[in-house]
Design a protein around this motif. Structure first.
Motif, PDB file in Angstrom:
ATOM      1  N   LYS A   1       0.838  -1.212   0.000  1.00 42.13           N
ATOM      2  CA  LYS A   1       0.000   0.000   0.000  1.00 42.13           C
ATOM      3  C   LYS A   1       0.860   1.243   0.000  1.00 42.13           C
ATOM      4  O   LYS A   1       0.674   2.170  -0.799  1.00 42.13           O
ATOM      5  N   GLU A   2       1.823   1.224   0.931  1.00 40.57           N
ATOM      6  CA  GLU A   2       2.707   2.378   1.065  1.00 40.57           C
ATOM      7  C   GLU A   2       3.388   2.661  -0.274  1.00 40.57           C
ATOM      8  O   GLU A   2       3.438   3.803  -0.743  1.00 40.57           O
ATOM      9  N   GLU A   3       3.893   1.564  -0.823  1.00 37.33           N
ATOM     10  CA  GLU A   3       4.649   1.695  -2.069  1.00 37.33           C
ATOM     11  C   GLU A   3       3.764   2.288  -3.172  1.00 37.33           C
ATOM     12  O   GLU A   3       4.176   3.201  -3.893  1.00 37.33           O
ATOM     13  N   ALA A   4       2.562   1.689  -3.190  1.00 38.36           N
ATOM     14  CA  ALA A   4       1.626   2.156  -4.210  1.00 38.36           C
ATOM     15  C   ALA A   4       1.366   3.649  -4.049  1.00 38.36           C
ATOM     16  O   ALA A   4       1.383   4.426  -5.015  1.00 38.36           O
ATOM     17  N   LYS A   5       1.151   3.977  -2.759  1.00 43.31           N
ATOM     18  CA  LYS A   5       0.897   5.391  -2.481  1.00 43.31           C
ATOM     19  C   LYS A   5       2.066   6.254  -2.943  1.00 43.31           C
ATOM     20  O   LYS A   5       1.919   7.248  -3.646  1.00 43.31           O
ATOM     21  N   ASP A   6       3.260   5.767  -2.493  1.00 39.79           N
ATOM     22  CA  ASP A   6       4.467   6.516  -2.850  1.00 39.79           C
ATOM     23  C   ASP A   6       4.591   6.636  -4.350  1.00 39.79           C
ATOM     24  O   ASP A   6       4.890   7.718  -4.893  1.00 39.79           O
ATOM     25  N   ASN A   7       4.387   5.487  -4.969  1.00 39.21           N
ATOM     26  CA  ASN A   7       4.510   5.457  -6.421  1.00 39.21           C
ATOM     27  C   ASN A   7       3.554   6.461  -7.067  1.00 39.21           C
ATOM     28  O   ASN A   7       3.959   7.239  -7.950  1.00 39.21           O
ATOM     29  N   ALA A   8       2.337   6.378  -6.584  1.00 33.74           N
ATOM     30  CA  ALA A   8       1.321   7.265  -7.155  1.00 33.74           C
ATOM     31  C   ALA A   8       1.724   8.727  -6.990  1.00 33.74           C
ATOM     32  O   ALA A   8       1.647   9.537  -7.927  1.00 33.74           O
TER      33      ALA A   8
ATOM     34  N   ASP B   1       3.650  13.602  -8.966  1.00 31.38           N
ATOM     35  CA  ASP B   1       4.616  14.702  -8.897  1.00 31.38           C
ATOM     36  C   ASP B   1       5.346  14.854 -10.218  1.00 31.38           C
ATOM     37  O   ASP B   1       5.537  15.973 -10.737  1.00 31.38           O
ATOM     38  N   LYS B   2       5.748  13.650 -10.681  1.00 37.52           N
ATOM     39  CA  LYS B   2       6.515  13.667 -11.930  1.00 37.52           C
ATOM     40  C   LYS B   2       5.686  14.286 -13.081  1.00 37.52           C
ATOM     41  O   LYS B   2       6.175  15.146 -13.839  1.00 37.52           O
ATOM     42  N   ILE B   3       4.419  13.801 -13.140  1.00 33.34           N
ATOM     43  CA  ILE B   3       3.542  14.291 -14.208  1.00 33.34           C
ATOM     44  C   ILE B   3       3.385  15.807 -14.102  1.00 33.34           C
ATOM     45  O   ILE B   3       3.533  16.554 -15.088  1.00 33.34           O
ATOM     46  N   ILE B   4       3.171  16.221 -12.843  1.00 31.05           N
ATOM     47  CA  ILE B   4       2.972  17.664 -12.628  1.00 31.05           C
ATOM     48  C   ILE B   4       4.209  18.433 -13.058  1.00 31.05           C
ATOM     49  O   ILE B   4       4.143  19.432 -13.805  1.00 31.05           O
TER      50      ILE B   4
END
Lengths: 163, 342
Positions: free
Chosen positions: A91-98, A103-106
């Motif tokens: 979950k954490e990872e997913a969250k982080d990833n997201a 962030d990256k997209i922005i």
């Protein structure tokens, strides 16, 4: 036959009868009796031994079962906790990833916007400069003595640019 | 269960009472007849008559079973005839005798002093010897036959004798002889039961004083003596002739003592059994005889009670003497086969 003098006849008969008794009883009574007594003793001993062994085995088995059970329980707990850990970490990872992705997209978008803006600005600047140069050229080329003609010309120019 | 035990107890009481009364009755009849004959009390004679061997089996006075007399006469060979030939129709010994011998107070003498013979007669004790042996054969062959089905629980006569056999094996023979006990077990079992049966039969009414006869005990002691010394190992003989761990001077003193000891052991076996059984019979008969000496009812009742108590003690002695003879035989053999230990 006095009290203290052993009679020869009695000695003879005693030897004969006791001897015969000994031989016959040894062979036909004492031997089978003691042998089967021994066998029975051995049988009882063996039975007791095997009973003891069976009991020990049973206890061993029980212990083993318990051990197995407790091991299984431990294993289950371990698996459960691992799964929990895994799920939280996932979950954490997913969250982080997201988040990262977002962030990256922005930031990418920002960069693109920035670069687009810069490009546009550069284009505007270039265009303005070219226009200015063009205008200046035309102004220079034409007789700009009269005010009215000048004005008309500018208006034409603007019209031209507008087009 | 409870009633069963009671039944056994009742049987025991009845048995003891019958036992004693038979005994008293026999002694009484024996005595009274004697008294009629001689018109005087001869309790000592009555007692000796009971204790000693005889050529006829007198169940009670007047009821006499004649026994065969077997004589091996030198140069003539074997002569066999019934002891009844030595008596007239009134059971009085014949003066002129029969076949060259005459009877006098339980003994036979040659008419001609010069004839020598070996007396192999079936006397009262030999007769009881046969009864004892027959009884033992019947009982123990019967007991042995019950062991054919090996893993069955003991029943009946088997469960009566099995504990005794186990007792002799595990508590007398095994601890006293040691690891080699099995070789001697048959002899010890035969010995114990022979003495025990002989003792008990001797206590029965009209029973002969078999185990209280010195010839019987002598033969038993001699068998133990030979068994001991023939199975003696190096260690045993070394202890007799060269006692270890003592100075040489002491060895000279110990040697004769040890050699005497070799012979006193069977001698004590012989005397102990003979004395214990004979003395028991004498005391028992003396108590009964007291009634007739005093001729009083009070003494009669008291001495009868004493005789009852004594008879019960004699039953105990019958077992104890069999145990002691067997145990000492085992101890002597145990000493002879003992391995050297440091």
């Amino acid at each position: 036959m006095d009290l203290l003098t052993p009679g020869t006849g009695l000695i003879f008969w005693q030897l004969l009868i006791f001897g015969t008794l000994f031989v016959v009883l040894s062979k036909y009574a004492w031997k089978p009796i003691t042998q089967s007594l021994k066998e029975r003793e051995k049988f009882i001993e063996d039975s007791l031994d095997s009973a003891k062994r069976a009991e020990e085995e049973l206890i061993n088995l029980q212990n083993k079962n318990e051990q197995l059970l407790s091991e299984a329980r431990k294993e289950r707990e371990k698996i459960l906790s691992e799964a929990k850990k895994l799920s939280t970490s996932m979950k954490e990872e997913a969250k982080d990833n997201a988040k990262e992705m977002a962030d990256k997209i922005i930031s990418d978008a920002k960069k693109v916007i920035e670069s687009e803006k810069n490009n546009a600005m550069n284009d505007v600047k270039n265009t303005v400069a070219e226009l200015s140069i063009d205008i200046a050229e035309m102004v220079i080329k034409k007789d700009l003595s009269k005010d009215s003609s000048q004005k008309k010309y500018v208006e034409d120019l603007i019209k031209e640019i507008k087009d | 269960m409870n009633s069963k035990i009671m039944n056994h107890k009742n049987f025991l009481y009845i048995y003891i009472v019958l036992f004693i009364s038979f005994f008293s009755f026999n002694s009484y009849t024996a005595y009274s007849a004697d008294a009629n004959d001689n018109n005087k009390l001869d309790i000592g004679g009555m007692i000796m008559h009971h204790i000693l061997d005889d050529y006829q089996y007198e169940i009670t006075h007047g009821v006499v079973i004649p026994l065969p007399i077997i004589l091996y006469v030198e140069n003539e060979g074997l002569t066999v005839f019934s002891s009844s030939n030595l008596f007239d129709e009134n059971h009085k010994p014949l003066k002129e005798g029969y076949n060259g011998v005459y009877y006098d107070h339980g003994k036979i003498y040659p008419l001609d002093e010069s004839t020598s013979y070996i007396d192999l007669s079936i006397t009262k004790n030999v007769f009881f010897l046969f009864i004892t042996a027959a009884l033992m054969l019947v009982i123990f062959l019967l007991v042995a036959s019950k062991y054919k089905n090996k893993m069955e629980t003991p029943k009946g006569i088997q469960s009566l004798f099995e504990p005794l056999i186990i007792f002799i094996k595990d508590d007398i023979v095994k601890p006293n002889i040691g690891p080699k006990y099995e070789r001697y077990l048959p002899y010890m079992l035969t010995l114990f039961f022979f003495i025990f049966f002989g003792n008990v039969l001797g206590l029965l009414p009209a029973g002969a004083n078999l185990t209280g006869n010195i010839a019987i005990t002598m033969v038993l002691a001699l068998i133990t003596f030979f068994m001991t010394n023939l199975s003696g190992n190096m260690n045993y003989w070394k202890h007799i002739f060269w006692t270890p761990n003592v100075p040489n001077i002491m060895r000279i003193i110990i040697l004769p003592i040890e050699i005497i000891g070799v012979f006193t052991k069977p001698f004590s076996l012989m005397l102990r059994l003979f004395v214990a059984i004979t003395a028991g019979h004498i005391v028992l008969l003396s108590f009964i005889g007291m009634t007739f000496i005093f001729g009083s009812y009070t003494v009669g009742v008291m001495s009868s009670l004493f005789a009852v108590a004594l008879n019960i003690i004699e039953l105990l002695v019958a077992g104890i003497q069999a145990y002691v003879f067997t145990m000492f035989s085992c101890v002597y053999i145990g000493l002879a086969v003992e391995e050297e230990h440091h």
